[in-house]
Design a protein around this motif. Sequence first.
Motif, PDB file in Angstrom:
ATOM      1  N   THR A   1     -19.564   5.386  -0.061  1.00 22.53           N
ATOM      2  CA  THR A   1     -19.348   6.837  -0.005  1.00 22.53           C
ATOM      3  C   THR A   1     -17.942   7.231  -0.419  1.00 22.53           C
ATOM      4  O   THR A   1     -17.551   8.379  -0.278  1.00 22.53           O
ATOM      5  N   GLY A   2     -17.192   6.272  -0.959  1.00 21.55           N
ATOM      6  CA  GLY A   2     -15.813   6.536  -1.325  1.00 21.55           C
ATOM      7  C   GLY A   2     -14.886   6.252  -0.155  1.00 21.55           C
ATOM      8  O   GLY A   2     -15.250   6.448   0.998  1.00 21.55           O
ATOM      9  N   CYS A   3     -13.696   5.771  -0.460  1.00 25.72           N
ATOM     10  CA  CYS A   3     -12.753   5.453   0.610  1.00 25.72           C
ATOM     11  C   CYS A   3     -11.369   5.964   0.249  1.00 25.72           C
ATOM     12  O   CYS A   3     -11.001   6.041  -0.928  1.00 25.72           O
ATOM     13  N   ALA A   4     -10.613   6.302   1.270  1.00 26.16           N
ATOM     14  CA  ALA A   4      -9.209   6.652   1.104  1.00 26.16           C
ATOM     15  C   ALA A   4      -8.396   5.363   1.257  1.00 26.16           C
ATOM     16  O   ALA A   4      -8.599   4.612   2.202  1.00 26.16           O
ATOM     17  N   LEU A   5      -7.491   5.110   0.319  1.00 25.63           N
ATOM     18  CA  LEU A   5      -6.710   3.875   0.322  1.00 25.63           C
ATOM     19  C   LEU A   5      -5.320   4.135   0.888  1.00 25.63           C
ATOM     20  O   LEU A   5      -4.554   4.935   0.351  1.00 25.63           O
ATOM     21  N   VAL A   6      -5.000   3.463   1.999  1.00 23.12           N
ATOM     22  CA  VAL A   6      -3.654   3.468   2.559  1.00 23.12           C
ATOM     23  C   VAL A   6      -2.973   2.205   2.050  1.00 23.12           C
ATOM     24  O   VAL A   6      -3.387   1.088   2.380  1.00 23.12           O
ATOM     25  N   LEU A   7      -1.928   2.375   1.237  1.00 19.95           N
ATOM     26  CA  LEU A   7      -1.389   1.267   0.450  1.00 19.95           C
ATOM     27  C   LEU A   7       0.118   1.124   0.628  1.00 19.95           C
ATOM     28  O   LEU A   7       0.870   2.083   0.487  1.00 19.95           O
ATOM     29  N   SER A   8       0.543  -0.107   0.892  1.00 19.84           N
ATOM     30  CA  SER A   8       1.972  -0.419   0.989  1.00 19.84           C
ATOM     31  C   SER A   8       2.644  -0.280  -0.364  1.00 19.84           C
ATOM     32  O   SER A   8       2.120  -0.729  -1.389  1.00 19.84           O
ATOM     33  N   ARG A   9       3.822   0.272  -0.346  1.00 24.58           N
ATOM     34  CA  ARG A   9       4.600   0.378  -1.583  1.00 24.58           C
ATOM     35  C   ARG A   9       5.120  -0.987  -2.040  1.00 24.58           C
ATOM     36  O   ARG A   9       5.614  -1.118  -3.162  1.00 24.58           O
ATOM     37  N   GLU A  10       4.993  -2.015  -1.201  1.00 26.78           N
ATOM     38  CA  GLU A  10       5.433  -3.365  -1.555  1.00 26.78           C
ATOM     39  C   GLU A  10       4.300  -4.237  -2.084  1.00 26.78           C
ATOM     40  O   GLU A  10       4.514  -5.420  -2.371  1.00 26.78           O
ATOM     41  N   ALA A  11       3.097  -3.697  -2.199  1.00 28.71           N
ATOM     42  CA  ALA A  11       1.998  -4.423  -2.837  1.00 28.71           C
ATOM     43  C   ALA A  11       2.127  -4.283  -4.348  1.00 28.71           C
ATOM     44  O   ALA A  11       2.466  -3.207  -4.858  1.00 28.71           O
ATOM     45  N   GLY A  12       1.822  -5.363  -5.074  1.00 22.16           N
ATOM     46  CA  GLY A  12       1.857  -5.259  -6.523  1.00 22.16           C
ATOM     47  C   GLY A  12       0.940  -4.163  -7.036  1.00 22.16           C
ATOM     48  O   GLY A  12       1.239  -3.483  -8.025  1.00 22.16           O
ATOM     49  N   ALA A  13      -0.195  -3.971  -6.353  1.00 27.30           N
ATOM     50  CA  ALA A  13      -1.166  -2.958  -6.760  1.00 27.30           C
ATOM     51  C   ALA A  13      -0.592  -1.541  -6.712  1.00 27.30           C
ATOM     52  O   ALA A  13      -1.128  -0.627  -7.351  1.00 27.30           O
ATOM     53  N   TYR A  14       0.486  -1.346  -5.964  1.00 25.22           N
ATOM     54  CA  TYR A  14       1.114  -0.024  -5.850  1.00 25.22           C
ATOM     55  C   TYR A  14       1.467   0.539  -7.217  1.00 25.22           C
ATOM     56  O   TYR A  14       1.300   1.735  -7.475  1.00 25.22           O
ATOM     57  N   GLU A  15       1.963  -0.314  -8.106  1.00 27.65           N
ATOM     58  CA  GLU A  15       2.428   0.146  -9.418  1.00 27.65           C
ATOM     59  C   GLU A  15       1.328   0.875 -10.191  1.00 27.65           C
ATOM     60  O   GLU A  15       1.586   1.843 -10.893  1.00 27.65           O
ATOM     61  N   GLU A  16       0.088   0.425 -10.041  1.00 24.93           N
ATOM     62  CA  GLU A  16      -1.028   1.042 -10.761  1.00 24.93           C
ATOM     63  C   GLU A  16      -1.766   2.102  -9.940  1.00 24.93           C
ATOM     64  O   GLU A  16      -2.322   3.044 -10.504  1.00 24.93           O
ATOM     65  N   LEU A  17      -1.807   1.938  -8.623  1.00 30.27           N
ATOM     66  CA  LEU A  17      -2.716   2.739  -7.797  1.00 30.27           C
ATOM     67  C   LEU A  17      -2.045   3.826  -6.972  1.00 30.27           C
ATOM     68  O   LEU A  17      -2.742   4.623  -6.332  1.00 30.27           O
ATOM     69  N   HIS A  18      -0.723   3.900  -6.974  1.00 27.84           N
ATOM     70  CA  HIS A  18      -0.047   4.759  -5.987  1.00 27.84           C
ATOM     71  C   HIS A  18      -0.392   6.243  -6.122  1.00 27.84           C
ATOM     72  O   HIS A  18      -0.390   6.971  -5.126  1.00 27.84           O
ATOM     73  N   GLU A  19      -0.721   6.691  -7.320  1.00 22.77           N
ATOM     74  CA  GLU A  19      -0.990   8.125  -7.486  1.00 22.77           C
ATOM     75  C   GLU A  19      -2.241   8.572  -6.748  1.00 22.77           C
ATOM     76  O   GLU A  19      -2.352   9.748  -6.358  1.00 22.77           O
ATOM     77  N   ASP A  20      -3.182   7.680  -6.555  1.00 27.96           N
ATOM     78  CA  ASP A  20      -4.429   8.044  -5.880  1.00 27.96           C
ATOM     79  C   ASP A  20      -4.557   7.408  -4.502  1.00 27.96           C
ATOM     80  O   ASP A  20      -5.621   7.461  -3.887  1.00 27.96           O
ATOM     81  N   ALA A  21      -3.473   6.811  -4.011  1.00 23.80           N
ATOM     82  CA  ALA A  21      -3.465   6.211  -2.677  1.00 23.80           C
ATOM     83  C   ALA A  21      -2.543   6.999  -1.761  1.00 23.80           C
ATOM     84  O   ALA A  21      -1.750   7.834  -2.212  1.00 23.80           O
ATOM     85  N   LEU A  22      -2.653   6.758  -0.467  1.00 21.28           N
ATOM     86  CA  LEU A  22      -1.696   7.256   0.518  1.00 21.28           C
ATOM     87  C   LEU A  22      -0.722   6.109   0.755  1.00 21.28           C
ATOM     88  O   LEU A  22      -1.084   5.101   1.357  1.00 21.28           O
ATOM     89  N   THR A  23       0.488   6.232   0.250  1.00 29.14           N
ATOM     90  CA  THR A  23       1.403   5.095   0.239  1.00 29.14           C
ATOM     91  C   THR A  23       2.326   5.119   1.449  1.00 29.14           C
ATOM     92  O   THR A  23       2.719   6.188   1.932  1.00 29.14           O
ATOM     93  N   VAL A  24       2.680   3.901   1.908  1.00 25.21           N
ATOM     94  CA  VAL A  24       3.469   3.777   3.131  1.00 25.21           C
ATOM     95  C   VAL A  24       4.528   2.694   2.986  1.00 25.21           C
ATOM     96  O   VAL A  24       4.399   1.755   2.191  1.00 25.21           O
ATOM     97  N   ASN A  25       5.576   2.849   3.784  1.00 21.74           N
ATOM     98  CA  ASN A  25       6.546   1.788   4.025  1.00 21.74           C
ATOM     99  C   ASN A  25       5.881   0.805   4.989  1.00 21.74           C
ATOM    100  O   ASN A  25       5.525   1.180   6.106  1.00 21.74           O
ATOM    101  N   PRO A  26       5.680  -0.447   4.605  1.00 21.60           N
ATOM    102  CA  PRO A  26       4.902  -1.358   5.446  1.00 21.60           C
ATOM    103  C   PRO A  26       5.552  -1.678   6.784  1.00 21.60           C
ATOM    104  O   PRO A  26       4.878  -2.162   7.700  1.00 21.60           O
ATOM    105  N   PHE A  27       6.857  -1.404   6.914  1.00 17.51           N
ATOM    106  CA  PHE A  27       7.548  -1.665   8.171  1.00 17.51           C
ATOM    107  C   PHE A  27       7.482  -0.473   9.119  1.00 17.51           C
ATOM    108  O   PHE A  27       7.824  -0.600  10.298  1.00 17.51           O
ATOM    109  N   ASP A  28       7.060   0.682   8.624  1.00 11.17           N
ATOM    110  CA  ASP A  28       7.029   1.913   9.409  1.00 11.17           C
ATOM    111  C   ASP A  28       5.651   2.091  10.027  1.00 11.17           C
ATOM    112  O   ASP A  28       4.724   2.622   9.397  1.00 11.17           O
ATOM    113  N   VAL A  29       5.514   1.668  11.258  1.00  8.88           N
ATOM    114  CA  VAL A  29       4.222   1.729  11.952  1.00  8.88           C
ATOM    115  C   VAL A  29       3.788   3.177  12.152  1.00  8.88           C
ATOM    116  O   VAL A  29       2.607   3.516  11.983  1.00  8.88           O
ATOM    117  N   SER A  30       4.730   4.051  12.500  1.00 13.03           N
ATOM    118  CA  SER A  30       4.377   5.453  12.745  1.00 13.03           C
ATOM    119  C   SER A  30       3.900   6.131  11.465  1.00 13.03           C
ATOM    120  O   SER A  30       2.920   6.894  11.478  1.00 13.03           O
TER     121      SER A  30
END
Length: 453
Positions: free
Chosen positions: A377-406
């Motif tokens: 049904t489609g998914c929302a992607l929460v993605l670390s900015r330190e993942a290699g995939a970030y470079e290609e996918l960040h525009e359509d993901a919800l990006t996060v600092n992986p150390f920031d739990v909040s």
Amino acid sequence: MATVLVASNRGPVSYVLAEDGSLDTRRGGGGLASALSTIDVDARERLWVCAALGEGDREAVRRGVAEPGVRMLDIDPDVYADAYNGIANSVLWFLHHHLYDIPREPVFDAGFRRRWESYRTYNRAFAEALAAEAAEGAAVLVQDYHLALVPGQLRELRPDLRIAHFTHTPWASPEYLGMLPTDIREELLRGMLGADRLGFHTRAWAKAFEEGAGDLGRTRVAACPLGVDGEELRALAYRPEVDERLAQLRSEVGDRRTIVRVDRTELSKNILRGLQAYRELLTAHPEWRGRVVHLASAYPSRQDLESYRSYTTAVSDLAEEINTEFGTADWQPVLVSVKDDFTRSLAAYRLADVALVNPVRDGMNLVAKEIPVVSETGCALVLSREAGAYEELHEDALTVNPFDVSETAEALHKALTMPPSERTDRTKRLAATATARPPQRWFLDQLEALRER
């Protein structure tokens, strides 16, 4: 003689020694094997050089048993253990992923140098095998940090060859690379710079190498991100056994929303902070209690290393703490599977409303690409900015600092409340990007670039 050769620690086939002394052949899948079989040379001119990983493999080498197009190297088990666990996984992996506990590690002592000698010997065995098997001017594609010295060693033996090396991990920053003893760092860089072409999944990792290496000489450095084979992945995800497992998960989840993660229990995957973020989501947004389930698959990885065993235990313990704190008679907040269960993972992919991919540092992370391709049904992607995939996918993901739990907790809330139409549109774009360069195309692109050199 071979005109196209691949070298990697793990090969496309393995052998299991049965109690009656017979050898059972097990063939692995994967895009690299498929791509190698489709290139425009005679099958007899293609060769994959790999290590014998277990007793079955070593027995196959001793008996002269071999698959066509595969040469397996029977390296002394003690040398292999020092090279693979003592250097590749305990030094280079930690270095490239910036994982050292700096007050305590690394320690480069006499024991390290003994293990490095094994790493050098292990790489030399590959270089010599490739040199012996390669035709004049052949193309050699060496894979990953296990074999970082091979290009330089092979260049000395066979200067006529065209050599490429691809690193599937990140590459260490100059500061981290500088932790290595000077002579070892220089040897590592000489090994890599023996290649005509070096490949990395992202421009960021390529840039890190360039900054740490300085003068590149004749070597070209390029980013070539790996994608997924959408058609093959969907075929795997809709097999009957996956349908059965999906039905089981649906019975456990009910009509609740799902947050899905699938990882090996590697220290870089950041599973503990992901669970902490989920706990904070339930604390800061109590409206989600009883309405969401976190499906977590954590495959055991490198359990022969104590740091990985303790991390796997910590993942299970934290999941149990969350279930104890928030669970009710009819709702278990976390359903965690700490075992290798690809069928369950594919079923979870299909069920995903939210995909959580939050590594502290990752060469690519194909899970970030796979879930949008399979999610029903489609998914929302929460993605670390330190993942290699970030470079290609960040525009359509919800990006996060992986150390920031909040921040991650709030991203999970935003993902869960994303309008269905937006989630669908984002998923379509993510899937299109993810499948733009499937493994076969990824391999052939590098081979073509090497031949054009």
